[in-house]
Design a protein around this motif. Sequence first.
Motif, PDB file in Angstrom:
ATOM      1  N   SER A 131      28.797  31.264  49.718  1.00 43.10           N
ATOM      2  CA  SER A 131      27.863  31.697  48.680  1.00 43.10           C
ATOM      3  C   SER A 131      27.055  30.514  48.177  1.00 43.10           C
ATOM      4  O   SER A 131      27.406  29.373  48.371  1.00 43.10           O
ATOM      5  N   ARG A 132      25.968  30.841  47.528  1.00 42.30           N
ATOM      6  CA  ARG A 132      25.024  29.829  47.058  1.00 42.30           C
ATOM      7  C   ARG A 132      25.663  28.874  46.078  1.00 42.30           C
ATOM      8  O   ARG A 132      25.373  27.697  46.051  1.00 42.30           O
ATOM      9  N   SER A 133      26.536  29.380  45.239  1.00 42.99           N
ATOM     10  CA  SER A 133      27.063  28.524  44.173  1.00 42.99           C
ATOM     11  C   SER A 133      28.522  28.869  43.942  1.00 42.99           C
ATOM     12  O   SER A 133      28.864  29.546  42.999  1.00 42.99           O
ATOM     13  N   SER A 134      29.368  28.433  44.857  1.00 44.04           N
ATOM     14  CA  SER A 134      30.759  28.871  44.800  1.00 44.04           C
ATOM     15  C   SER A 134      31.476  28.353  43.563  1.00 44.04           C
ATOM     16  O   SER A 134      32.507  28.857  43.188  1.00 44.04           O
ATOM     17  N   LYS A 135      30.911  27.344  42.888  1.00 46.60           N
ATOM     18  CA  LYS A 135      31.604  26.847  41.702  1.00 46.60           C
ATOM     19  C   LYS A 135      31.594  27.862  40.562  1.00 46.60           C
ATOM     20  O   LYS A 135      32.367  27.764  39.633  1.00 46.60           O
ATOM     21  N   THR A 136      30.704  28.853  40.652  1.00 42.10           N
ATOM     22  CA  THR A 136      30.698  29.904  39.624  1.00 42.10           C
ATOM     23  C   THR A 136      31.985  30.725  39.701  1.00 42.10           C
ATOM     24  O   THR A 136      32.440  31.258  38.718  1.00 42.10           O
ATOM     25  N   PHE A 137      32.565  30.819  40.899  1.00 47.90           N
ATOM     26  CA  PHE A 137      33.767  31.627  41.055  1.00 47.90           C
ATOM     27  C   PHE A 137      34.986  30.842  40.635  1.00 47.90           C
ATOM     28  O   PHE A 137      35.141  29.693  41.013  1.00 47.90           O
ATOM     29  N   LYS A 138      35.812  31.460  39.871  1.00 54.74           N
ATOM     30  CA  LYS A 138      37.049  30.825  39.437  1.00 54.74           C
ATOM     31  C   LYS A 138      38.205  31.434  40.221  1.00 54.74           C
ATOM     32  O   LYS A 138      38.171  32.610  40.560  1.00 54.74           O
ATOM     33  N   PRO A 139      39.236  30.641  40.473  1.00 54.33           N
ATOM     34  CA  PRO A 139      40.404  31.221  41.145  1.00 54.33           C
ATOM     35  C   PRO A 139      40.990  32.335  40.279  1.00 54.33           C
ATOM     36  O   PRO A 139      40.903  32.270  39.053  1.00 54.33           O
ATOM     37  N   LYS A 140      41.557  33.320  40.925  1.00 54.14           N
ATOM     38  CA  LYS A 140      42.190  34.409  40.190  1.00 54.14           C
ATOM     39  C   LYS A 140      43.335  33.822  39.368  1.00 54.14           C
ATOM     40  O   LYS A 140      44.087  32.984  39.836  1.00 54.14           O
ATOM     41  N   LYS A 141      43.406  34.229  38.141  1.00 60.41           N
ATOM     42  CA  LYS A 141      44.480  33.758  37.254  1.00 60.41           C
ATOM     43  C   LYS A 141      45.678  34.672  37.455  1.00 60.41           C
ATOM     44  O   LYS A 141      45.626  35.863  37.150  1.00 60.41           O
ATOM     45  N   ASN A 142      46.761  34.136  38.014  1.00 63.99           N
ATOM     46  CA  ASN A 142      47.943  34.951  38.285  1.00 63.99           C
ATOM     47  C   ASN A 142      48.956  34.871  37.146  1.00 63.99           C
ATOM     48  O   ASN A 142      49.221  33.794  36.638  1.00 63.99           O
ATOM     49  N   ILE A 143      49.476  36.024  36.786  1.00 64.71           N
ATOM     50  CA  ILE A 143      50.580  36.070  35.812  1.00 64.71           C
ATOM     51  C   ILE A 143      51.871  35.952  36.627  1.00 64.71           C
ATOM     52  O   ILE A 143      52.043  36.668  37.613  1.00 64.71           O
ATOM     53  N   PRO A 144      52.768  35.009  36.260  1.00 65.63           N
ATOM     54  CA  PRO A 144      53.949  34.763  37.105  1.00 65.63           C
ATOM     55  C   PRO A 144      54.835  35.989  37.287  1.00 65.63           C
ATOM     56  O   PRO A 144      55.187  36.661  36.315  1.00 65.63           O
ATOM     57  N   GLU A 145      55.172  36.271  38.541  1.00 69.22           N
ATOM     58  CA  GLU A 145      56.062  37.398  38.852  1.00 69.22           C
ATOM     59  C   GLU A 145      57.422  37.182  38.206  1.00 69.22           C
ATOM     60  O   GLU A 145      57.892  36.056  38.097  1.00 69.22           O
ATOM     61  N   GLY A 146      58.029  38.279  37.755  1.00 66.91           N
ATOM     62  CA  GLY A 146      59.348  38.177  37.143  1.00 66.91           C
ATOM     63  C   GLY A 146      59.283  37.909  35.650  1.00 66.91           C
ATOM     64  O   GLY A 146      60.263  38.069  34.937  1.00 66.91           O
ATOM     65  N   SER A 147      58.098  37.518  35.152  1.00 73.77           N
ATOM     66  CA  SER A 147      57.964  37.261  33.715  1.00 73.77           C
ATOM     67  C   SER A 147      57.757  38.585  32.976  1.00 73.77           C
ATOM     68  O   SER A 147      57.408  39.603  33.574  1.00 73.77           O
ATOM     69  N   HIS A 148      57.969  38.541  31.673  1.00 73.53           N
ATOM     70  CA  HIS A 148      57.763  39.747  30.872  1.00 73.53           C
ATOM     71  C   HIS A 148      56.288  40.145  30.903  1.00 73.53           C
ATOM     72  O   HIS A 148      55.954  41.327  30.934  1.00 73.53           O
TER      73      HIS A 148
END
Length: 225
Positions: free
Chosen positions: A16-33
């Motif tokens: 893409s033209r400006s990949s810095k606009t995309f942020k990594p998906k924020k994952n909620i840790p598995e097994g957590s409440h």
Amino acid sequence: VKGLTGNVFLSLVSGSRSSKTFKPKKNIPEGSHQYELLKHAEATLGSGNLRQAVMLPEGEDLNEWIAVNTVDFFNQINMLYGTITEFCTEASCPVMSAGPRYEYHWADGTNIKKPIKCSAPKYIDYLMTWVQDQLDDETLFPSKIGVPFPKNFMSVAKTILKRLFRVYAHIYHQHFDSVMRLQEEAHLNTSFKHFIFFVQEFNLIDRRELAPLQELIEKLGSKDR
């Protein structure tokens, strides 16, 4: 939004033209409440009743519920904007606007204290980077069980959601034709409706801030009465 998987997202990002606009998906840790809460949210969303899906589950902590959903909305908006980023350029969107009457200038209060006028892609890059930094801050968004939320959590969450709304507003006002060409309008409408019902349920965004999409918000609400 459910149909947009991580793989689709990555293919949209690559090249893409400006990949810095995309942020990594924020994952909620598995097994957590919080992960369990997210699964609960997804299950109730699947029922199709969005008003019910946004309600605080019985016995749960309000801050934790708002935290989990804020992360989820960040991920949804990240992906939705990712589908139209090639149409949102310095040339097409020299200012960050939501129609002719609303223009946004960026300030984060720390690095940029005086609001600056900038293009929509630049503004959204600033915004999503800032949100990601808040979500990654364990003192603001604790992921470990037993770690308390800070006293200012609610005001931080409100600011995050207020700013995320602006990305929806920009997409609807400036890029809805592209969304329709990509046949993404159902994803966008469902995501936005979920977002609006959530912020209305807990009174998280001032009505004046919602003005750029007021007609759409009323239309979405009237269908559910």
